[in-house]
Design a protein around this motif. Structure first.
Motif, PDB file in Angstrom:
ATOM      1  N   GLY A  71       0.780  -1.230   0.000  1.00  0.00           N
ATOM      2  CA  GLY A  71       0.000   0.000   0.000  1.00  0.00           C
ATOM      3  C   GLY A  71       0.812   1.281   0.000  1.00  0.00           C
ATOM      4  N   LEU A  72       2.122   1.169  -0.044  1.00  0.00           N
ATOM      5  CA  LEU A  72       2.956   2.368  -0.020  1.00  0.00           C
ATOM      6  C   LEU A  72       3.231   2.875  -1.431  1.00  0.00           C
ATOM      7  CD1 LEU A  72       5.638   1.463   2.666  1.00  0.00           C
ATOM      8  CD2 LEU A  72       3.476   2.666   2.967  1.00  0.00           C
ATOM      9  N   ASP A  73       3.442   4.176  -1.548  1.00  0.00           N
ATOM     10  CA  ASP A  73       3.838   4.752  -2.827  1.00  0.00           C
ATOM     11  C   ASP A  73       5.329   4.460  -3.033  1.00  0.00           C
ATOM     12  OD1 ASP A  73       5.206   6.532  -1.187  1.00  0.00           O
ATOM     13  OD2 ASP A  73       3.925   8.231  -1.640  1.00  0.00           O
ATOM     14  N   PRO A  74       5.841   4.667  -4.255  1.00  0.00           N
ATOM     15  CA  PRO A  74       7.252   4.330  -4.513  1.00  0.00           C
ATOM     16  C   PRO A  74       8.236   5.004  -3.554  1.00  0.00           C
ATOM     17  CG  PRO A  74       6.123   4.702  -6.580  1.00  0.00           C
ATOM     18  CD  PRO A  74       5.157   5.063  -5.485  1.00  0.00           C
ATOM     19  N   GLU A  75       7.995   6.239  -3.188  1.00  0.00           N
ATOM     20  CA  GLU A  75       8.886   6.929  -2.250  1.00  0.00           C
ATOM     21  C   GLU A  75       8.826   6.279  -0.866  1.00  0.00           C
ATOM     22  OE1 GLU A  75       8.800  11.222  -0.219  1.00  0.00           O
ATOM     23  OE2 GLU A  75       8.989  11.292  -2.408  1.00  0.00           O
ATOM     24  N   GLY A  76       7.625   5.905  -0.440  1.00  0.00           N
ATOM     25  CA  GLY A  76       7.464   5.237   0.847  1.00  0.00           C
ATOM     26  C   GLY A  76       8.114   3.873   0.873  1.00  0.00           C
ATOM     27  N   ALA A  79      11.867   4.431   1.261  1.00  0.00           N
ATOM     28  CA  ALA A  79      12.191   4.858   2.625  1.00  0.00           C
ATOM     29  C   ALA A  79      12.108   3.681   3.599  1.00  0.00           C
ATOM     30  CB  ALA A  79      11.255   5.981   3.054  1.00  0.00           C
ATOM     31  N   LEU A  80      11.060   2.871   3.463  1.00  0.00           N
ATOM     32  CA  LEU A  80      10.906   1.740   4.369  1.00  0.00           C
ATOM     33  C   LEU A  80      11.978   0.680   4.116  1.00  0.00           C
ATOM     34  CD1 LEU A  80       9.286   0.673   6.726  1.00  0.00           C
ATOM     35  CD2 LEU A  80       7.758  -0.432   5.101  1.00  0.00           C
ATOM     36  N   ARG A  81      12.314   0.449   2.870  1.00  0.00           N
ATOM     37  CA  ARG A  81      13.380  -0.522   2.574  1.00  0.00           C
ATOM     38  C   ARG A  81      14.712  -0.072   3.141  1.00  0.00           C
ATOM     39  NH1 ARG A  81      11.912  -2.611  -3.505  1.00  0.00           N
ATOM     40  NH2 ARG A  81      10.265  -4.018  -2.828  1.00  0.00           N
ATOM     41  N   GLU A  82      15.015   1.211   3.057  1.00  0.00           N
ATOM     42  CA  GLU A  82      16.265   1.722   3.639  1.00  0.00           C
ATOM     43  C   GLU A  82      16.258   1.527   5.154  1.00  0.00           C
ATOM     44  OE1 GLU A  82      19.113   2.676   2.175  1.00  0.00           O
ATOM     45  OE2 GLU A  82      18.088   1.999   0.356  1.00  0.00           O
ATOM     46  N   LEU A  83      15.119   1.799   5.774  1.00  0.00           N
ATOM     47  CA  LEU A  83      15.006   1.591   7.220  1.00  0.00           C
ATOM     48  C   LEU A  83      15.206   0.112   7.557  1.00  0.00           C
ATOM     49  CD1 LEU A  83      14.380   2.473  10.106  1.00  0.00           C
ATOM     50  CD2 LEU A  83      11.950   2.290   9.533  1.00  0.00           C
ATOM     51  N   LEU A  84      14.606  -0.775   6.777  1.00  0.00           N
ATOM     52  CA  LEU A  84      14.750  -2.208   7.031  1.00  0.00           C
ATOM     53  C   LEU A  84      16.185  -2.677   6.832  1.00  0.00           C
ATOM     54  CD1 LEU A  84      11.463  -3.566   5.450  1.00  0.00           C
ATOM     55  CD2 LEU A  84      11.993  -3.300   7.882  1.00  0.00           C
ATOM     56  N   LYS A  85      16.877  -2.127   5.837  1.00  0.00           N
ATOM     57  CA  LYS A  85      18.293  -2.462   5.646  1.00  0.00           C
ATOM     58  C   LYS A  85      19.104  -2.061   6.873  1.00  0.00           C
ATOM     59  CE  LYS A  85      18.528  -1.924   0.629  1.00  0.00           C
ATOM     60  NZ  LYS A  85      19.089  -1.078  -0.439  1.00  0.00           N
ATOM     61  N   LYS A  86      18.840  -0.863   7.376  1.00  0.00           N
ATOM     62  CA  LYS A  86      19.540  -0.371   8.567  1.00  0.00           C
ATOM     63  C   LYS A  86      19.262  -1.292   9.757  1.00  0.00           C
ATOM     64  CE  LYS A  86      19.527   3.531  11.757  1.00  0.00           C
ATOM     65  NZ  LYS A  86      18.708   3.059  12.873  1.00  0.00           N
ATOM     66  N   LEU A  87      18.003  -1.632   9.951  1.00  0.00           N
ATOM     67  CA  LEU A  87      17.633  -2.501  11.072  1.00  0.00           C
ATOM     68  C   LEU A  87      18.213  -3.900  10.909  1.00  0.00           C
ATOM     69  CD1 LEU A  87      13.920  -1.431  11.562  1.00  0.00           C
ATOM     70  CD2 LEU A  87      15.847  -0.924  13.077  1.00  0.00           C
ATOM     71  N   ASN A  88      18.308  -4.356   9.669  1.00  0.00           N
ATOM     72  CA  ASN A  88      18.841  -5.693   9.430  1.00  0.00           C
ATOM     73  C   ASN A  88      20.321  -5.780   9.801  1.00  0.00           C
ATOM     74  OD1 ASN A  88      18.456  -8.394   8.628  1.00  0.00           O
ATOM     75  ND2 ASN A  88      19.451  -7.955   6.686  1.00  0.00           N
ATOM     76  N   ARG A  89      21.033  -4.671   9.715  1.00  0.00           N
ATOM     77  CA  ARG A  89      22.432  -4.670  10.139  1.00  0.00           C
ATOM     78  C   ARG A  89      22.528  -4.817  11.662  1.00  0.00           C
ATOM     79  NH1 ARG A  89      22.665  -0.879   5.822  1.00  0.00           N
ATOM     80  NH2 ARG A  89      22.330   0.887   7.210  1.00  0.00           N
TER      81      ARG A  89
END
Length: 107
Positions: A71-76, A79-89
């Motif tokens: 349900g997110l737009d491309p920008e969202g 942003a969420l994928r970048e946050l998940l990458k950070k959290l995955n580290r």
């Protein structure tokens, strides 16, 4: 109810003693400034990030997310994928997506 209210209820349900975890979770997902905003006024992306903040409360060691970009737009999504990458580290995160499962199944 506000984002802070929702996390406070969850904190109590999970038996987490430290109320500071609410602000830490909101900060982690980039919702610090929206802590006292009503959730019903949140965008879809903000609601997804609030859900992630709820999942992160209590410093869980393992986290499974089911279609977190739904349900997110491309920008969202970015942003969420970048946050998940950070959290995955910082911790192990498994992200599922029905399309990925179908692709693997058909291969």
């Amino acid at each position: 109810m506000t984002a802070r209210d929702n996390l406070e209820i969850l904190r109590r349900q999970r038996g987490i003693d430290d109320p500071q975890c609410i602000l830490e979770s909101l900060k982690t997902v980039g919702l610090s400034e929206a802590a006292d905003k009503r959730v019903k006024d949140f965008s879809m992306g903000m609601k997804q990030r609030l859900g992630l903040a709820m999942a992160l409360m209590g410093n869980r060691e393992f986290l499974v997310l089911d279609e977190p970009v739904n349900g997110l737009d491309p920008e969202g999504i970015l942003a969420l994928r970048e946050l998940l990458k950070k959290l995955n580290r910082e911790r192990e995160i498994f992200q599922s997506c029905w399309l990925q499962v179908m692709w693997i199944y058909k291969s």
